[in-house]
Design a protein around this motif. Structure first.
Motif, PDB file in Angstrom:
ATOM      1  N   TYR A  52      13.738  86.205  46.823  1.00 17.17           N
ATOM      2  CA  TYR A  52      14.448  86.036  45.565  1.00 17.17           C
ATOM      3  C   TYR A  52      15.946  85.977  45.806  1.00 17.17           C
ATOM      4  O   TYR A  52      16.667  85.262  45.122  1.00 17.17           O
ATOM      5  CB  TYR A  52      14.089  87.173  44.607  1.00 17.17           C
ATOM      6  CG  TYR A  52      14.368  86.814  43.178  1.00 17.17           C
ATOM      7  CD1 TYR A  52      13.466  86.072  42.440  1.00 17.17           C
ATOM      8  CD2 TYR A  52      15.568  87.181  42.584  1.00 17.17           C
ATOM      9  CE1 TYR A  52      13.747  85.705  41.136  1.00 17.17           C
ATOM     10  CE2 TYR A  52      15.853  86.827  41.282  1.00 17.17           C
ATOM     11  CZ  TYR A  52      14.937  86.091  40.564  1.00 17.17           C
ATOM     12  OH  TYR A  52      15.227  85.718  39.276  1.00 17.17           O
ATOM     13  N   ALA A  56      18.455  83.147  44.427  1.00 21.88           N
ATOM     14  CA  ALA A  56      19.641  83.491  43.636  1.00 21.88           C
ATOM     15  C   ALA A  56      20.904  82.921  44.277  1.00 21.88           C
ATOM     16  O   ALA A  56      21.779  82.385  43.589  1.00 21.88           O
ATOM     17  CB  ALA A  56      19.747  85.005  43.470  1.00 21.88           C
ATOM     18  N   ASN A  79      20.123  86.748  37.691  1.00 18.89           N
ATOM     19  CA  ASN A  79      19.348  86.442  38.896  1.00 18.89           C
ATOM     20  C   ASN A  79      19.848  87.253  40.080  1.00 18.89           C
ATOM     21  O   ASN A  79      19.054  87.748  40.878  1.00 18.89           O
ATOM     22  CB  ASN A  79      19.390  84.933  39.210  1.00 18.89           C
ATOM     23  CG  ASN A  79      18.316  84.178  38.489  1.00 18.89           C
ATOM     24  OD1 ASN A  79      17.157  84.207  38.882  1.00 18.89           O
ATOM     25  ND2 ASN A  79      18.685  83.503  37.417  1.00 18.89           N
ATOM     26  N   ASN A  80      21.159  87.406  40.192  1.00 17.37           N
ATOM     27  CA  ASN A  80      21.714  88.231  41.267  1.00 17.37           C
ATOM     28  C   ASN A  80      21.324  89.700  41.097  1.00 17.37           C
ATOM     29  O   ASN A  80      21.036  90.390  42.075  1.00 17.37           O
ATOM     30  CB  ASN A  80      23.234  88.080  41.347  1.00 17.37           C
ATOM     31  CG  ASN A  80      23.636  86.769  41.979  1.00 17.37           C
ATOM     32  OD1 ASN A  80      22.941  86.235  42.832  1.00 17.37           O
ATOM     33  ND2 ASN A  80      24.762  86.234  41.552  1.00 17.37           N
ATOM     34  N   ALA A  83      17.833  89.943  42.213  1.00 20.16           N
ATOM     35  CA  ALA A  83      17.740  89.781  43.671  1.00 20.16           C
ATOM     36  C   ALA A  83      18.072  91.086  44.375  1.00 20.16           C
ATOM     37  O   ALA A  83      17.448  91.436  45.376  1.00 20.16           O
ATOM     38  CB  ALA A  83      18.678  88.667  44.144  1.00 20.16           C
ATOM     39  N   SER A 107      16.540  82.078  30.336  1.00 25.74           N
ATOM     40  CA  SER A 107      15.578  81.579  31.318  1.00 25.74           C
ATOM     41  C   SER A 107      14.657  80.541  30.695  1.00 25.74           C
ATOM     42  O   SER A 107      14.335  79.523  31.316  1.00 25.74           O
ATOM     43  CB  SER A 107      14.749  82.727  31.903  1.00 25.74           C
ATOM     44  OG  SER A 107      15.563  83.580  32.657  1.00 25.74           O
TER      45      SER A 107
END
Length: 120
Positions: A52, A56, A79-80, A83, A107
């Motif tokens: 992931y 990201a 997303n970070n 991750a 999303s």
């Protein structure tokens, strides 16, 4: 008989379901190309080699189309966060529930764009 209006995206008139979000696709060519390249690179990678964090990181370099530009920084931020903490607990920190809800909405918007405009 089933009521199409009760189905998600149902038109109520028995026609095909309309997407909840409609896009023009204007200015999206580069975005679609970048996302297609990312998807292709992960499709050919060994399943255990894809993380992931890698996804990201790759998404950070994508230039969003005008229709996603306002939401893109938040999308990348979340997303970070995921991750660095795949459990999702990062979303429950400062602004947690609101962040999680907004991330779900953003999303969905990004996914709809990729489906409708990029054909992915």
């Amino acid at each position: 008989a089933e009521d199409p209006a009760g189905a998600p995206g149902g038109s109520g008139e028995g026609g095909a379901a309309e997407p909840e979000i409609a896009f023009t696709g204007e200015g999206g060519e580069a975005f679609c190309s970048q996302i297609t390249d990312i998807q292709a690179s992960f499709d050919t990678a060994e399943p255990n080699e894809t993380t992931y964090t890698q996804l990201a990181t790759r998404l950070e370099s994508v230039t969003p189309p005008p229709e996603l530009a306002a939401d893109w920084p938040f999308f990348i931020q979340m997303n970070n966060s995921l991750a660095s903490d795949p459990s999702g607990e990062a979303l429950t920190g400062s602004g947690g529930e609101q962040n999680a809800e907004r991330f779900g909405e953003v999303s969905t918007k990004v996914s709809e764009y990729m489906s409708q405009i990029c054909g992915l």
